[in-house]
Design a protein around this motif. Sequence first.
Motif, mmCIF file in Angstrom:
data_model
loop_
_atom_site.group_PDB
_atom_site.id
_atom_site.type_symbol
_atom_site.label_atom_id
_atom_site.label_comp_id
_atom_site.label_asym_id
_atom_site.label_seq_id
_atom_site.Cartn_x
_atom_site.Cartn_y
_atom_site.Cartn_z
ATOM 1 N N ALA A 140 41.888 5.023 -6.478
ATOM 2 C CA ALA A 140 41.378 4.770 -7.823
ATOM 3 C C ALA A 140 41.263 3.285 -8.150
ATOM 4 C CB ALA A 140 42.267 5.461 -8.857
ATOM 5 N N VAL A 141 41.988 2.430 -7.442
ATOM 6 C CA VAL A 141 41.926 0.998 -7.762
ATOM 7 C C VAL A 141 40.894 0.343 -6.853
ATOM 8 C CG1 VAL A 141 43.219 -1.152 -7.809
ATOM 9 C CG2 VAL A 141 44.323 0.984 -8.493
ATOM 10 N N PRO A 142 39.775 -0.086 -7.385
ATOM 11 C CA PRO A 142 38.758 -0.728 -6.551
ATOM 12 C C PRO A 142 39.313 -2.004 -5.930
ATOM 13 C CG PRO A 142 37.894 -0.288 -8.763
ATOM 14 C CD PRO A 142 39.367 -0.041 -8.806
ATOM 15 N N PHE A 144 38.052 -4.851 -5.299
ATOM 16 C CA PHE A 144 37.733 -6.138 -5.923
ATOM 17 C C PHE A 144 38.567 -6.354 -7.193
ATOM 18 C CE2 PHE A 144 34.611 -2.888 -6.796
ATOM 19 C CZ PHE A 144 34.505 -2.863 -8.171
ATOM 20 N N TRP A 145 38.845 -5.267 -7.906
ATOM 21 C CA TRP A 145 39.697 -5.416 -9.093
ATOM 22 C C TRP A 145 41.120 -5.765 -8.667
ATOM 23 C CZ3 TRP A 145 42.876 -1.597 -12.183
ATOM 24 C CH2 TRP A 145 43.259 -2.154 -13.417
ATOM 25 N N VAL B 219 33.175 3.581 -7.869
ATOM 26 C CA VAL B 219 33.744 2.350 -7.313
ATOM 27 C C VAL B 219 32.669 1.502 -6.643
ATOM 28 C CG1 VAL B 219 35.293 1.468 -5.542
ATOM 29 C CG2 VAL B 219 36.065 3.276 -7.061
ATOM 30 N N PHE B 226 29.472 -5.873 -9.608
ATOM 31 C CA PHE B 226 30.402 -6.988 -9.547
ATOM 32 C C PHE B 226 29.821 -8.129 -8.707
ATOM 33 C CE2 PHE B 226 33.844 -9.047 -7.176
ATOM 34 C CZ PHE B 226 34.553 -9.593 -8.217
ATOM 35 N N LEU B 241 33.301 -6.681 -15.037
ATOM 36 C CA LEU B 241 34.277 -7.305 -14.126
ATOM 37 C C LEU B 241 33.697 -8.590 -13.543
ATOM 38 C CD1 LEU B 241 36.065 -4.520 -12.061
ATOM 39 C CD2 LEU B 241 37.079 -6.257 -13.517
ATOM 40 N N ILE B 262 37.756 1.939 -14.871
ATOM 41 C CA ILE B 262 37.317 2.478 -13.578
ATOM 42 C C ILE B 262 38.448 3.262 -12.933
ATOM 43 C CG2 ILE B 262 36.589 1.860 -11.239
ATOM 44 C CD1 ILE B 262 35.261 -0.638 -12.441
ATOM 45 N N SER B 263 39.632 2.637 -12.868
ATOM 46 C CA SER B 263 40.759 3.268 -12.176
ATOM 47 C C SER B 263 41.154 4.586 -12.823
ATOM 48 C CB SER B 263 41.962 2.338 -12.162
ATOM 49 O OG SER B 263 41.703 1.295 -11.270
ATOM 50 N N VAL B 266 38.478 7.246 -12.022
ATOM 51 C CA VAL B 266 38.514 7.678 -10.622
ATOM 52 C C VAL B 266 39.801 8.458 -10.346
ATOM 53 C CG1 VAL B 266 38.513 6.900 -8.233
ATOM 54 C CG2 VAL B 266 37.043 5.781 -9.890
ATOM 55 N N ALA B 267 40.924 7.971 -10.882
ATOM 56 C CA ALA B 267 42.185 8.676 -10.658
ATOM 57 C C ALA B 267 42.104 10.090 -11.218
ATOM 58 C CB ALA B 267 43.338 7.905 -11.297
#
Lengths: 313, 581, 271
Positions: A140-142, A144-145, B219, B226, B241, B262-263, B266-267
């Motif tokens: 879930a954590v991209p 780039f972030w 993503v 990005f 971002l 985003i997180s 997606v999560a």
Amino acid sequence: MIKYLLRRLAFGVVLVVVVSTLTFFLVFSGGERVAANILGDSASSADIAALTHKLGADRPLLVQYGEWITKAAHGDLGSAWTTTGSVTEILWRRVPVTLSIVGTAVLMMTAISAVLGITAAVLGGWADRLIQVVSVIGFAVPNFWLGLLLIIVFALDLRWLPATGYVTFASSPAAWITSLVLPVTALVLSGIASASQQMRGAVIDALAQDYVRTLSARGIGPASILYRHALRNAMPAALTVLSVQFIALLGGAAIIERVFAIPGLGELTVRSAIVGDVPVLMGVVLTMIVVVVIVNIVIDIINAWVNPKVRLS
Amino acid sequence: MNSSIAPAVRERTSLVRSVLANPTGLVASVILLSLALVIIFAPAIAPFDPVKVQVFKVNAPPDAEFLLGGDGSGRDILSRLIYGARNTVLGALIAVSVAGTLGVTTGLFAGYYGRLIDTIASWISNGLMALPAIIVLLAFFQALGSSIYMSMAVFGVMLSPGFFRLTRNLVQGVKHELYIDAARVSGLSDLRIITQHILLVIRAPVVIQVSIVSGIAIVIQAGLEFLGLGDASLPTWGGMLQNAFDNLYTAPLSAFSSGLAISLTVASLVLLANAIRDRMQRGDAPQRLRHLKVPVPSTSAPAPASADILLEIRDLVVGYPGRDGWVNVVNGVSLSLKRGEIFGLVGESGSGKTQTAFAVLGLLSAGGRILSGSIYFDGQDLTRASPSEMRRLRGRHIAYVPQEPMSNLDPSFRIGYQLVEPMMKVLGISRAQARKRALELLGHVGLADPERVFKSYPHQISGGMAQRVLIAGAVACKPDLLIADEPTTALDVTVQAEVLDLLRNLQAEYGMSIIIVTHNFGVVADMCDMVAVMRNGAVVETNAARELFAAPQHEYTKMLLDSVLEDSKPRTYSAPQEELV
Amino acid sequence: MSSNVLLDCQAVNTRFGSLHVLKDVSFDIRPGETVGLVGESGSGKTTIGRAILGIGPVTSGRIVFKGVDIAGQSPRERKGDATRIQAVFQDPYTSLNPSMTVEDCLVEPMVARGIAGLQEARGRVRALLDQVALPADAAQRFPREFSGGQRQRVAIARALALSPKLIVCDEPVSALDLSTQARVLELFIDLQQRTGVAYLFISHDLAVVRHLAHRVAVMRAGGIVEFGDCDQVTARPSHPYTQRLLLAAPVADPVRQAERRAQFKSLVAGV
């Protein structure tokens, strides 16, 4: 086995040819647009036409393709349109940088996810739950972030590590390592998340096989069953994971290099894509495919070595 | 006639309801539902126009007006976040629709028809999977134009192998199921078989894949934006971002909100997929193996008095954790086995005969425990033996011959190695000695060319040969007790006769005791001195084989023996009436 | 073509690439008759069954059903009475779609063949369940709620839905427990007496086949080694392979089995 490897090699060669051809026709089809892009908004149509001609982009695509592939076969990928120097030279400078990042990431990912996967498969319980959490976060954590956050915390706030830049190994091994820590960490998390999950599955499958009970019944201890028998049988699945993850990491590196201002292939791709430096893009795609094909063949050889059904076919 | 229905496990709650019953599934669904509402009502919720610039708000910290602060151009971050959800989710939807449609249809056809379609589709899919998607999208950026949606459509194509492989493998797994054959025999068309039978099976896994791929698409799309490859005029999470990245040194905090959006999204997608998967895999099984208390055996029965008795099982209870506590699969079994005796443990499926045997070996499946009772082997109570004590007994004193010969040999090692390794370990002999003995054993169990078998891998020999190898492995250390679990069930009847002969000869030669677990009364009559008939985890009758067959005492034994088809009176043929016309 | 023959296999051959799995297989089945087909794994007994059902390939030869050659025709291509060949398979756990109710399973063939509309087909489900001695409330249940023997009854009901003339039964009782097996075999006999359906009964077990068959064919390595009257083939076989098959299977009587074992040994030693 020779036949199997030859078939895989043939597939690799076909892949390189097909992909480079398709890419060529797509990226080279917009020569005029690229010329306009290079010259900027103020350029006259005559200037654009002149530049298009100078770049050779006004010729029929097939002619351009014929020229490109002939030269490419001799290792000459033409000259860059927006910078000086030959594409081959530019690539040679960039490839080691990207490979050092991706290579380190692959090694770390393999080691960490193997340990996590095996631990979770054998112990279950907390180790299993840890892997679940890691896999959701990693997914879930991209990257780039994560990269931005790492820079904010470890470079801007704590000032432990450099925020950006790359130092070659030759100039300073210690600085090389510190310059890799943040980018590799950002890159590798998603790989670990998915690889450890799959390694866990592979080991659980291998431990659930009938022969495990039979080996136990012959007095073989759990350590030998796990390390000698189960892991050996989990290897083919793990290798597949490795090959898929390698490709994912190669792609991920493009964004990570941008975040950390690392002069690798990915950063080159992004810059060339924005300005439309077609010969360089072509060279990058070709290089990437060749790298992927080589890695896959190495993995195939390892697979043939651990898997007697493949080896003896 | 057996017309009663087994106690129904009526669990027909819909997938949706059971996913919502799962806490993580519920949280994920709530988040995704809120996101959907935000997307639909964005103009009503967003406090500002997402593109409206207020110069004095450039990189402004959060305040009462701009709740999350202003971005690098002086726009309201919260409003951009809300509108950004729209564009981000739209891009993901495009990618997923393209990938799903393309992948599932080709997967269905390639899986069902196979051959050329499959070969070509698999090549293309392997080719697509060999490409790092982001590099391809970057390379095509100029050709595709700056619309992120076009890029997402191409990305959909690059993601389609995931759906293709999933669908194809599922279809290949399903299409050889007998119910597909039955449907074809019933006269169903291929299209009908695919839509009625196969789609039913692949439905849930495809939903899971949609959820996962949506996450990947969000993503990657954010990644492209990005990198500055999106449409700068549209507010998107990735674009935000990028803006934050450009102002990283002046306003580091602005990097949090869009990344978090985003997180979280997606999560939630991943957790939803996990919840569906859990539900599918678990089916009717208990939620998780609970740590149930094992009752401490009150008193230990004394060891058997006679030294002639090799194995004595008393009141053995074996349980597995179930929904409401322990489920006993063996419920108070007692038997005793003399040295040199062949003992038959016979019963129908679910009678507990195999679990009794595994309890003696100390090799119950995961979760299984001996809850009470004792198992005295050569004077030692195995229920109180430590794992390492059990390990020393196994192979050396108690050996095991399994049912399925092929799956019980490790496919990655040569047969020789699989014989030599335990002998070196258990007997403590050298590799050369073990090798010599292994070759002798292979000859001894009736294999014509021991050298060749020794060097072979399991897939290079037949099932009958594999069973001989397993028997050789079991008797390698001259055990006192051999436990054979349906040793001939997987074999052809002529091979069965040979294998039973082999076991009989080895028994006579080594003087070991054998427990044969079987459902076949013929095998019992052929081999056994003593028989115990089991039903529902208990022994209903134990007797010497000759007596048991001649005069069964228990009703159940009589019923079973009556069911044995032997020397039935052949039927006489007469053509049915209507056919004579 | 004599009206006394329902199905006639004439020199059927099947090759998978270089593998010759059926070699000139010839036998016939009369209306209302049970022909047992016995063989060990790899003998080709399942392959000929699938060829007759139209779901397996035929390389050469004829399969004549009621005077029409149906070799190589898929079930879908078959017309008229040839659609009345049905099947019951070995594994009751995989022969029913786990996501369909029993009613769906039984209705499907009737609707697919167009012999009944959906409503009419549903109306017949009860009678079908009755025929195989399952209660009417079984219709709304899923296969997983049934035991192996009960599932096999559902599979038989599905075969009966199209009023078959011939049912190819491929090891239909070998996955069942002993007591269940006996009851399912009784059901087969009962149904044959009531409906006049013929069976091709494929099995590895001579005792099971003897219980049910009128005539028995023995297959080995793709060919039929012996075909004749049930009592003769299963009690006094003439071919040495059938003799070996017969004597290899142990009987449930220690005294007789000891004799039989000795006979088997002398037979094998003599060969």
